[in-house]
Design an enzyme around this catalytic site. Structure first.
Site, PDB file in Angstrom:
ATOM      1  N   LYS A  71      -5.656  27.560  28.878  1.00 27.66           N
ATOM      2  CA  LYS A  71      -5.453  27.051  30.610  1.00 27.66           C
ATOM      3  C   LYS A  71      -6.267  28.229  31.008  1.00 27.66           C
ATOM      4  O   LYS A  71      -6.851  27.071  31.958  1.00 27.66           O
ATOM      5  CB  LYS A  71      -4.122  27.733  30.866  1.00 27.66           C
ATOM      6  CG  LYS A  71      -2.765  26.893  30.019  1.00 27.66           C
ATOM      7  CD  LYS A  71      -1.897  26.954  31.245  1.00 27.66           C
ATOM      8  CE  LYS A  71      -0.584  26.452  30.421  1.00 27.66           C
ATOM      9  NZ  LYS A  71       0.592  25.954  31.804  1.00 27.66           N
ATOM     10  N   ASP A 107       1.542  22.101  36.602  1.00 27.91           N
ATOM     11  CA  ASP A 107       2.980  23.062  36.157  1.00 27.91           C
ATOM     12  C   ASP A 107       3.144  23.513  37.232  1.00 27.91           C
ATOM     13  O   ASP A 107       4.906  23.407  37.356  1.00 27.91           O
ATOM     14  CB  ASP A 107       2.010  24.448  35.794  1.00 27.91           C
ATOM     15  CG  ASP A 107       1.793  24.321  33.975  1.00 27.91           C
ATOM     16  OD1 ASP A 107       2.264  23.247  33.165  1.00 27.91           O
ATOM     17  OD2 ASP A 107       0.717  24.856  34.277  1.00 27.91           O
TER      18      ASP A 107
END
Ligand code: ATR
Length: 280
Positions: A71, A107
């Site tokens: 990420k 997210d």
């Protein structure tokens, strides 16, 4: 759905990746809308990330999700990173359009949507977040955007909590750091972003006697469906919410970025329910 000469491809890069529920969720969405798209999991080791990203460009993948451990590492391989992902310093969704790779992070917004769906009101609430890693960063920035009144970041390594809290305070000065949970007396929401609870013999991330019935307790863990923390929260009379909603909504938002279509949320939710039902 058949694979054709025009099938558009998206997918997920991770290491490990075999456990992912995302293909089931996205492929159900493509089927529901009759889109000639497919979603595939790619096992990409850290040493292969640069080549894999070049592959996205060369093969014309429409987008990808990136998960652990890529990420942050994916950032230098992108042409553009939007403001939320820049703040979080992590990307979970890459959009490939007009030859450019753009990174975003769904997210935090996914977390917020999942709690809104449960009727949790953020404005003016006091929140305690356990953990100071990537998931905590995403969740905390979104909580501040939603207008929470106060945010305490608690992490075993307090220095990391302090760094995150300083970053958060530059964005919105309502945060403090701590090394452990002393009390939950004044709090409305407790969020566990640590990995404690993934394994049956993990200790609780806090003393269970601190849990109170006035709390909403959210664990980002969804497998097991009910972590020990959530079981203790329920036993204390608190509201307990697992991470399946966040998984769903981060996927919904990624789907909409890639396809430009409104996601068939209920088809995606059903698909997640089916894969969860098959878990041992
Ligand atoms: P993620 O992207 O899921 O947030 P991460 O960035 O590796 O993953 O962060 C993991 C978080 O879980 C960290 O806050 C970590 O605490 P440390 O910073 O002290 O390492 C926390 N964590 C992991 N294992 C833990 C454990 N056994 N006890 C307490 N916290 C733990």
């Amino acid at each position: 759905m058949e694979i054709t000469g025009r099938t558009a491809l998206v997918g997920i890069f991770g290491d490990p990746v075999a456990h992912t529920f995302s293909p089931a969720m996205h492929n159900a969405a493509f089927d529901a809308l009759g889109l000639d798209w497919r979603y595939v999991a790619f096992h990409v080791a850290p040493a292969g990330l640069a080549d894999a990203m070049a592959g996205v460009r060369a093969l014309g993948l429409r987008g990808i999700n990136v998960t652990v451990p890529h990420k942050e590492a994916v950032l230098p391989h992108l042409d553009d990173v939007d403001e939320p992902a820049r703040r979080i310093r992590a990307v979970n969704t890459v959009i490939h359009r007009n030859g450019k790779l753009k990174g975003t992070n769904t997210d935090g917004a996914g977390f917020v949507r999942s709690l809104k769906e449960e009727g949790f009101p953020f404005k003016g609430r006091r929140v305690c977040v356990l953990g100071a890693g990537g998931a905590a960063r995403a969740v905390c920035f979104s909580l501040l955007e939603e207008g929470v009144a106060f945010l305490r970041v608690v992490n075993r390594t307090k220095a990391k909590a302090r760094i995150l809290s300083e970053d958060l305070n530059r964005f919105c000065n309502r945060t403090e750091a701590a090394g452990r949970v002393e009390t939950l007396g004044d709090f409305d929401l407790l969020v566990n972003t640590t990995s404690l609870g993934l394994h049956a013999d993990d200790p609780l991330p806090l003393d269970a006697s601190l849990l109170r019935r006035e709390l909403t307790v959210c664990d980002l863990i969804y497998n097991p469906v009910q972590s020990r923390l959530l079981a203790e929260a329920e036993a204390a009379g608190a509201r307990a919410i697992n991470g399946l909603g966040m998984l769903l909504w981060q996927g919904v938002l990624a789907f909409e970025h890639w396809t430009g279509r409104e996601a068939p949320v209920e088809s995606m939710r059903d698909a997640l329910g089916r894969v969860m039902g098959k878990m041992p």
